[in-house]
Design a protein around this motif. Structure first.
Motif, mmCIF file in Angstrom:
data_model
loop_
_atom_site.group_PDB
_atom_site.id
_atom_site.type_symbol
_atom_site.label_atom_id
_atom_site.label_comp_id
_atom_site.label_asym_id
_atom_site.label_seq_id
_atom_site.Cartn_x
_atom_site.Cartn_y
_atom_site.Cartn_z
ATOM 1 N N TYR A 49 0.836 -1.204 0.000
ATOM 2 C CA TYR A 49 0.000 0.000 0.000
ATOM 3 C C TYR A 49 0.870 1.255 0.000
ATOM 4 O O TYR A 49 0.594 2.209 -0.730
ATOM 5 N N ALA A 52 2.083 1.742 -3.365
ATOM 6 C CA ALA A 52 1.006 2.206 -4.253
ATOM 7 C C ALA A 52 0.807 3.711 -4.101
ATOM 8 O O ALA A 52 0.491 4.404 -5.066
ATOM 9 N N ILE A 53 1.037 4.217 -2.899
ATOM 10 C CA ILE A 53 0.871 5.652 -2.642
ATOM 11 C C ILE A 53 2.080 6.444 -3.136
ATOM 12 O O ILE A 53 1.942 7.449 -3.827
ATOM 13 N N LYS A 105 -0.661 -2.235 -8.510
ATOM 14 C CA LYS A 105 -1.193 -1.046 -7.835
ATOM 15 C C LYS A 105 -2.723 -1.075 -7.832
ATOM 16 O O LYS A 105 -3.354 -0.827 -6.802
ATOM 17 N N GLN A 106 -3.315 -1.422 -8.953
ATOM 18 C CA GLN A 106 -4.774 -1.502 -9.049
ATOM 19 C C GLN A 106 -5.324 -2.574 -8.114
ATOM 20 O O GLN A 106 -6.358 -2.369 -7.464
ATOM 21 N N GLU A 109 -5.258 -1.154 -4.580
ATOM 22 C CA GLU A 109 -6.284 -0.129 -4.425
ATOM 23 C C GLU A 109 -7.682 -0.728 -4.390
ATOM 24 O O GLU A 109 -8.518 -0.336 -3.563
ATOM 25 N N GLU A 113 -10.516 -0.579 -1.425
ATOM 26 C CA GLU A 113 -11.866 -0.086 -1.719
ATOM 27 C C GLU A 113 -12.910 -1.119 -1.323
ATOM 28 O O GLU A 113 -13.938 -0.783 -0.725
#
Length: 124
Positions: A49, A52-53, A105-106, A109, A113
């Motif tokens: 994470y 990813a950020i 990354k998707q 994310e 979510e």
């Protein structure tokens, strides 16, 4: 005691079953399972994470974010790298990690979510 989450009779839709089985035979389910297994660890999820950020972080930054030692962070990063989730580059004495590609990354994310959505349903 009756269970409500199982079929009460056995019936198979042969067309649907055959279609799915054919598609599964062409897929690498073990490879996908390895990705999820790698992300089944809380520290590795934090690391993924974070990547990813921020897109790219040095091992020391990752250790600080994850609340672990540099050695522990390195171990987790190596695991993520070996499973194709992360990649690294060395610049002088520093090693920088990033996610392997946008798909990873998707995936991260979407997982967050989904978790928020499911957690939100529980509050209603």
């Amino acid at each position: 005691m009756t269970q409500h989450d199982i079929c009460e009779v056995t019936t198979v839709d042969k067309e649907k079953v055959d279609k799915v089985k054919q598609k599964l035979q062409r897929q690498s389910t073990e490879g996908v399972a390895k990705i999820f297994k790698a992300l089944a660890d809380d520290t590795r999820v934090k690391i993924a994470y974070a990547l990813a950020i921020e897109e790219e972080l040095c091992v020391c930054d990752v250790a600080t974010i994850a609340g672990s030692s540099v050695a522990t962070a390195s171990h987790h990063l190596r695991t993520l790298r070996n499973l194709g989730i992360a990649k690294f580059r060395k610049e002088g004495k520093l090693v920088y990690y990033s996610l392997d590609d946008d798909h990873v990354k998707q995936l991260i994310e979407i997982a967050f979510e989904h978790h928020e959505e499911v957690a939100g349903r529980g509050r209603s």
